[in-house]
Scaffold this active site. Structure first.
Site, PDB file in Angstrom:
ATOM      1  N   CYS A  22      22.262  12.991  -7.404  1.00 21.60           N
ATOM      2  CA  CYS A  22      21.879  13.951  -6.375  1.00 21.60           C
ATOM      3  C   CYS A  22      20.611  14.687  -6.757  1.00 21.60           C
ATOM      4  CB  CYS A  22      23.007  14.943  -6.140  1.00 21.60           C
ATOM      5  SG  CYS A  22      23.449  15.865  -7.608  1.00 21.60           S
ATOM      6  N   CYS A  45      30.849  12.533   0.931  1.00 17.14           N
ATOM      7  CA  CYS A  45      30.196  11.615  -0.002  1.00 17.14           C
ATOM      8  C   CYS A  45      31.112  11.200  -1.154  1.00 17.14           C
ATOM      9  CB  CYS A  45      28.924  12.260  -0.545  1.00 17.14           C
ATOM     10  SG  CYS A  45      27.768  12.696   0.764  1.00 17.14           S
ATOM     11  N   CYS A  92      30.856  16.263  -2.742  1.00 19.67           N
ATOM     12  CA  CYS A  92      31.112  16.744  -1.392  1.00 19.67           C
ATOM     13  C   CYS A  92      32.055  15.775  -0.665  1.00 19.67           C
ATOM     14  CB  CYS A  92      29.805  16.839  -0.619  1.00 19.67           C
ATOM     15  SG  CYS A  92      28.668  18.087  -1.263  1.00 19.67           S
ATOM     16  N   CYS A 120      19.535  16.235   2.060  1.00 23.55           N
ATOM     17  CA  CYS A 120      20.747  17.057   2.187  1.00 23.55           C
ATOM     18  C   CYS A 120      21.114  17.642   0.825  1.00 23.55           C
ATOM     19  CB  CYS A 120      21.894  16.206   2.749  1.00 23.55           C
ATOM     20  SG  CYS A 120      23.427  17.119   3.026  1.00 23.55           S
ATOM     21  N   CYS A 121      21.083  16.793  -0.234  1.00 20.48           N
ATOM     22  CA  CYS A 121      21.353  17.292  -1.590  1.00 20.48           C
ATOM     23  C   CYS A 121      20.316  18.354  -1.974  1.00 20.48           C
ATOM     24  CB  CYS A 121      21.331  16.152  -2.600  1.00 20.48           C
ATOM     25  SG  CYS A 121      22.778  15.066  -2.575  1.00 20.48           S
TER      26      CYS A 121
HETATM   27  S1  SF4 Z   1      26.660  15.139  -1.795  1.00 25.97           S
HETATM   28 FE1  SF4 Z   1      26.539  14.570   0.406  1.00 25.97          FE
HETATM   29  S2  SF4 Z   1      27.134  16.374   1.631  1.00 25.97           S
HETATM   30 FE2  SF4 Z   1      26.782  17.013  -0.527  1.00 25.97          FE
HETATM   31  S3  SF4 Z   1      24.715  17.756  -0.535  1.00 25.97           S
HETATM   32 FE3  SF4 Z   1      24.579  15.594  -1.159  1.00 25.97          FE
HETATM   33  S4  SF4 Z   1      24.357  14.390   0.757  1.00 25.97           S
HETATM   34 FE4  SF4 Z   1      24.921  16.490   1.350  1.00 25.97          FE
END
Ligand code: SF4
Length: 243
Positions: free
Chosen positions: A231, A206, A203, A121-122
């Site tokens: 991340c 998170c 985010c 996701c990151c």
């Molecule tokens: S911090 Fe969380 S929501 Fe943001 S990109 Fe990374 S995993 Fe995805």
């Protein structure tokens, strides 16, 4: 009680650290003229860096990532920076198709399912747009500090990233108290979520508030082991977090 009341602290050598941070930025702006950018997370440290850039009229453009998962309070800082300092903030967003594909395949809550999916996701929401932000740049500026976490304990004032660009960390030796003392003294705009016990803000899914005595980054990816808590933006490939 506000974050300024909570955290601003007088510490010996503060004026010297401010002068040194400005000198790091001035030198970086000269050495990488036209090829340097501040990548701001809009967190407290990055707001200080933006203030220093604007205060010293440095030619370092400011850019940020809108992952699509940020708090409204975080996004509201973008126009506040533009109004306060009279400088534009470039916003980089993930590819729409890539986000839709990731969410349809793994769901909106994939980050909680495994470290691999959280990093994926990151990758989609942060690393890919960061790569676009840094295309053509020979240097970038961050708000990293050594005190932020164990994995950042050795952050230097400048270092080469995994692509051979220079990464400047002018606040490397600042304490959290320094950051807030600077914010208070210079009326730097900051995220009101810092007033709600969120020292490190990412985010929304998170990030959580921390309790008294908890580690600075305890509210980031709190369901993971400490060693996994990056991340990928600031981790070298040799440290294994870019996968
Ligand atoms: S911090 Fe969380 S929501 Fe943001 S990109 Fe990374 S995993 Fe995805």
């Amino acid at each position: 009680m506000s974050a300024v009341d909570l955290y601003a602290a007088a510490a010996e050598g503060f004026d010297g650290r401010v002068s040194h941070a400005a000198a790091v930025l001035q030198s970086a702006a000269l050495d990488h003229a036209g090829r340097i950018v501040q990548s701001t997370s809009l967190g407290a440290e990055d707001m200080v860096v933006t203030d220093l850039i604007a205060r010293h009229c440095l030619r370092i453009p400011v850019a940020t990532l809108d992952t699509g998962k940020l708090h409204a309070e975080t996004l509201a800082l973008i126009p506040r920076i533009e109004q306060r300092y009279g400088i534009p903030v470039s916003v980089y967003r993930p590819g729409h198709v890539e986000v839709v594909q990731f969410v349809s395949r793994h769901g909106e809550r994939a980050m909680y399912d495994s470290i691999a999916l959280r990093k994926a996701c990151c990758g989609v929401r942060k690393l890919e747009p960061l790569g676009r932000m840094l295309t053509g740049a020979s240097a970038w500026v961050t708000g990293l500090r050594r005190e932020q976490s164990g994995t950042r304990g050795g952050v230097p004032f400048s270092e080469a990233d995994d692509q051979g660009r220079m990464k400047f960390n002018p606040l490397a030796d600042w304490s959290w108290g320094d950051v807030w003392r600077y914010i208070a003294a210079n009326e730097v705009p900051y995220n009101p979520l810092h007033d709600r016990f969120m020292p490190s803000i990412g985010c929304a899914p998170c990030t959580r508030a921390i309790a008294l005595g908890e580690d600075f980054r305890a509210g980031r990816w709190w369901w993971e082991d400490e060693a996994a808590k990056e991340c990928g933006l600031h981790v070298k490939p040799t440290e294994g977090a870019l996968a």
